[in-house]
Scaffold this active site. Structure first.
Site, PDB file in Angstrom:
ATOM      1  N   LYS A 100     -74.023  72.135 -43.572  1.00  0.00           N
ATOM      2  CA  LYS A 100     -72.564  72.110 -43.708  1.00  0.00           C
ATOM      3  C   LYS A 100     -71.998  73.464 -44.131  1.00  0.00           C
ATOM      4  CE  LYS A 100     -71.194  68.343 -45.518  1.00  0.00           C
ATOM      5  NZ  LYS A 100     -70.882  67.254 -46.480  1.00  0.00           N
ATOM      6  N   LYS A 112     -78.343  69.252 -53.843  1.00  0.00           N
ATOM      7  CA  LYS A 112     -77.758  67.942 -54.157  1.00  0.00           C
ATOM      8  C   LYS A 112     -78.459  67.391 -55.381  1.00  0.00           C
ATOM      9  CE  LYS A 112     -74.547  65.245 -52.299  1.00  0.00           C
ATOM     10  NZ  LYS A 112     -73.299  65.703 -51.653  1.00  0.00           N
TER      11      LYS A 112
END
Length: 423
Positions: A100, A112
């Site tokens: 992304k 993450k």
């Protein structure tokens, strides 16, 4: 939350990501020699998070922080509090962040984090203890030039404020840039909360123009009505679309004439779910997939669109507000049926884009107006969808594969030019 739990299609999120990488390999030329870089995370940390509960008992929770790839800059990615969180999921989410940030050409890598917990079952004090202990456990691997967390499912600006304060206390001075998505008065950015939903809307508008779909009077169905789903729904309704169906963890509601989205937002804020909203018909959760619609916005959890559901969807366009909502086999089914899928790695990238703006503002201690932020966001999102669309046409591939081609080229060029130490 049964309707928004993961659907078993004999694969997990990490396997979905690996399948997506395999699909892009034939387009990478000599850079394919470096593709294994993308098939394993750079670093994965599993931590024990013990906290004292309000009743005096001690409970242990398992937490994670995964840094998938840092070739293009510091790690960037949210913190998820959810009872289904596991290492494979966090690995996949971190990998999708790598893709992304590269698609948007932001100077970040992918990371993450998460804790396996149902935050709704904790008091505010217990949630704060959990957050502060988790931050302490992962503090060796985070930092404004190292890895910058942000909110995700089950977390919010208040939790980011606790994370920033905990990290700052350990370092003896305020470090605003260690997280993004903070409250505005703690160094957060205007426009951050609504940014992901706005990005879904902006990319959706551009894609609709490409396929000749009029937004006015189009029928929109939304799965998930948190920050992403409700903002996207509101913006589409303001543009003349009818939001006819909404599903969340409390159930599914339908109105063929379209909802008053602002009223629904206010209702959900008070009742914490869409169930029971006035002027709506309650329908079965699985019947949601048979609703007549032009645009479908999955904005809940990953693993929602299976082959069977893909065959039933009447939508002409799918805007992936969630990360990884579509299985690869379902992707094929939608492509075969001529459904345009704007993939998660670009469609929901508005949040990380404004997180980048927040990080830049924190570094400079100079803050922009919301109009300036939205203008910059729209410009970046429009450029990204144009680049992806052009690549899709040139390579005769899906938008998802095109997005991965652009991202992987940027990531693997960085890997190649940085070299491998020691040589």
């Amino acid at each position: 939350m049964s309707n928004l739990s993961y659907v078993n299609e004999n694969t997990d999120a990490w396997q979905t990501y690996l399948a997506q990488i395999d699909r892009v390999a034939p387009y990478l030329g000599d850079l394919k020699n470096y593709i294994d870089t993308l098939k394993r995370p750079k670093r994965a940390l599993i931590v024990d998070v013990p906290i004292v509960m309000d009743d005096g008992s001690i409970q242990h929770f398992e937490g994670y922080r995964v840094q998938h790839n840092l070739s293009r800059g510091p790690g960037k990615g949210g913190i998820r509090y959810h009872p289904d969180v596991d290492l494979n999921e966090v690995m996949a989410l971190s990998a999708w962040m790598t893709i992304k940030t590269a698609v948007l050409n932001l100077p970040f890598g992918g990371a993450k984090g998460g804790v396996r917990v149902d935050p709704r079952k904790l008091s505010t004090r217990e949630l704060e203890r959990l957050t502060r202990r988790f931050t302490t456990e992962i503090s060796p691997v985070i930092g404004p030039q190292q890895d910058i967390p942000a909110p995700d499912v089950g977390t919010n600006p208040n939790i980011m404020g606790w994370m920033m304060d905990t990290y700052s206390t350990q370092h003896g001075h305020t470090v605003t840039g260690v997280v993004t998505g903070k409250p505005v008065h703690l160094g957060g950015s205007l426009g951050r909360v609504r940014a992901t939903g706005r990005g879904v809307f902006i990319t959706g508008l551009q894609a609709a123009k490409k396929i000749g779909l009029s937004i006015e009077n189009s029928k929109v169905a939304v799965q998930g009505f948190g920050n992403v789903g409700n903002e996207a729904a509101y913006l589409f309704s303001q543009a003349g679309a009818k939001v006819v169906a909404v599903q969340d963890h409390t159930g599914t509601i339908f109105n063929a004439d379209g909802f008053d989205v602002k009223a629904l937002q206010n209702y959900v804020e008070q009742h914490h779910g869409v169930a029971g909203f006035e002027n709506s018909q309650k329908i079965d959760n699985e019947a949601f997939w048979d609703v007549e619609m032009d645009i479908f916005i999955p904005a809940a959890l990953e693993g929602q669109i299976t082959v069977e559901r893909a065959e039933r969807l009447s939508a002409k366009m799918v805007l992936e507000g969630a990360n990884g909502p579509t299985y690869p086999s379902a992707d094929d089914a939608l492509l075969r049926r001529g459904v345009t899928v704007v993939p998660d790695v670009i469609c929901n990238a508005g949040g990380v884009t404004v997180s980048y703006f927040e990080w830049v503002q924190d570094m400079a201690s100079y803050f922009w107006s919301e109009d300036e932020i939205n203008e910059r966001l729209d410009k970046l999102m429009i450029q990204a969808i144009e680049d992806v669309w052009k690549t899709s046409e040139e390579k005769s591939c899906s938008l998802r594969t095109a997005a991965y081609i652009l991202a992987c080229e940027r990531i693997l060029k960085a890997r190649k030019e940085r070299g491998i130490f020691p040589g």
